[in-house]
Scaffold this active site. Structure first.
Site, mmCIF file in Angstrom:
data_model
loop_
_atom_site.group_PDB
_atom_site.id
_atom_site.type_symbol
_atom_site.label_atom_id
_atom_site.label_comp_id
_atom_site.label_asym_id
_atom_site.label_seq_id
_atom_site.Cartn_x
_atom_site.Cartn_y
_atom_site.Cartn_z
ATOM 1 N NE ARG A 15 -0.681 0.738 4.969
ATOM 2 C CZ ARG A 15 -0.118 1.837 5.485
ATOM 3 N NH1 ARG A 15 0.061 2.915 4.729
ATOM 4 N NH2 ARG A 15 0.313 1.840 6.739
ATOM 5 C CD GLU A 19 4.686 -2.142 10.052
ATOM 6 O OE1 GLU A 19 5.746 -2.190 10.720
ATOM 7 O OE2 GLU A 19 3.636 -1.603 10.469
ATOM 8 C CG ASN A 52 6.635 6.805 7.885
ATOM 9 O OD1 ASN A 52 5.551 7.298 7.611
ATOM 10 N ND2 ASN A 52 6.741 5.753 8.676
ATOM 11 C CG ASP A 74 5.104 7.952 11.417
ATOM 12 O OD1 ASP A 74 5.055 8.156 10.204
ATOM 13 O OD2 ASP A 74 4.232 7.287 12.012
#
Length: 280
Positions: free
Chosen positions: A95, A116, A143, A191
């Protein structure tokens, strides 16, 4: 520096905040709920738009509308809401995740596997005409991405590495990857990030309940503790780009904080850089 509640929401995986100067609105996504949100702090008005796929990021386009990083590729929404694919490249089990627009108006779009798995994700540069060039093909969780005020450096996070890396940026491509800072495990996982007008790098720490600012030389400059455990991204907004908005997530928590999934704000945190709209 203290946080305030900007938008109360129950996002499963709120992500990717960005300020649209053309409309004076904050834009962000809820990846797992397939929603694009916007918020006008001047009058409190909000919109929510559903997408047909999980959406990793939404960024403003020149002339209006949005470029969106979706599960199966990159798409364009026009000002009238009409949709078309710019790059359709589905991969089973993968995704979209975070994405950012470079100073030249190209989109740098990240992907990851749902599980992941190491090496299952990518970082790809998508030109305004849809031409794609894979920059990194061995990523776990792609990220935060951002550029220095002079556009000569690009910062990037593959969360699995626990580092913020920096590249030399030549206006279109990134070279000479190296470590900018390493985040200790006890602090959480790096992140989303944003870069301020002084070259400071702000990063959200998933699982660490905090936002950090690293100075341009890599030294730790500020730590802002938050009530939620999973902040996901940050972006400067407001008329003067001085307020730092923070997205958060509820996903994967048995008893999330009541504000988890909401958007928080640090008023007067600094001064951000104007977001570049996607040129396509």
């Amino acid at each position: 520096m203290r946080y305030e509640l900007a938008v109360r929401e129950w996002a499963e995986l709120g992500e990717g905040p960005t300020w649209d100067p053309a409309t004076g609105r904050l834009i962000w996504v809820d990846i797992l709920s397939s929603r694009i949100h916007s918020y006008d702090p001047a009058d409190g008005r909000r919109t929510v738009m559903a997408t047909e796929q999980h959406v990793g990021a939404a960024r403003p386009r020149v002339g209006g509308g949005l470029v969106v990083n979706l599960r199966d590729g990159v798409g364009l929404y026009g000002p009238d809401g009409g949709f078309r694919w710019l790059l359709h490249a589905p991969v089973d089990g993968r995704r979209a995740n975070d994405a950012a627009v470079a100073p030249d108006g190209a989109l740098w779009a990240g992907t990851m596997r749902y599980d992941e798995a190491p090496g299952g994700g990518t970082l790809t540069r998508i030109a305004p005409d849809g031409t794609a060039a894979e920059i990194l093909g061995d990523v776990a969780v792609s990220n935060g991405t951002g550029w220095s005020p002079d556009g000569r450096l690009m910062y990037y996070i593959d969360t699995s590495t626990r580092t913020i890396d920096v590249f030399d940026f030549d206006g279109q491509l990134a070279h000479n990857r190296r470590e900018f800072v390493s985040v200790e495990a006890a602090a959480g996982d790096p992140d989303g990030l944003t870069v301020d007008a002084e070259g400071g790098v702000w990063v959200a720490l998933w699982g660490g309940g905090a936002i950090r600012r690293y100075a341009a030389d890599g030294s730790l400059d500020q730590v802002v503790e938050l009530p939620v455990r999973r902040p996901t991204g940050c972006a400067f907004g407001g008329p003067d780009l001085t307020d730092l908005y923070i997205t958060t997530a509820r996903a994967g928590q048995a008893a999330p904080h009541p504000l988890a999934g909401s958007v928080l704000v640090l008023p007067g945190a600094g001064r951000g850089l104007p977001a570049t709209p996607f040129a396509g």
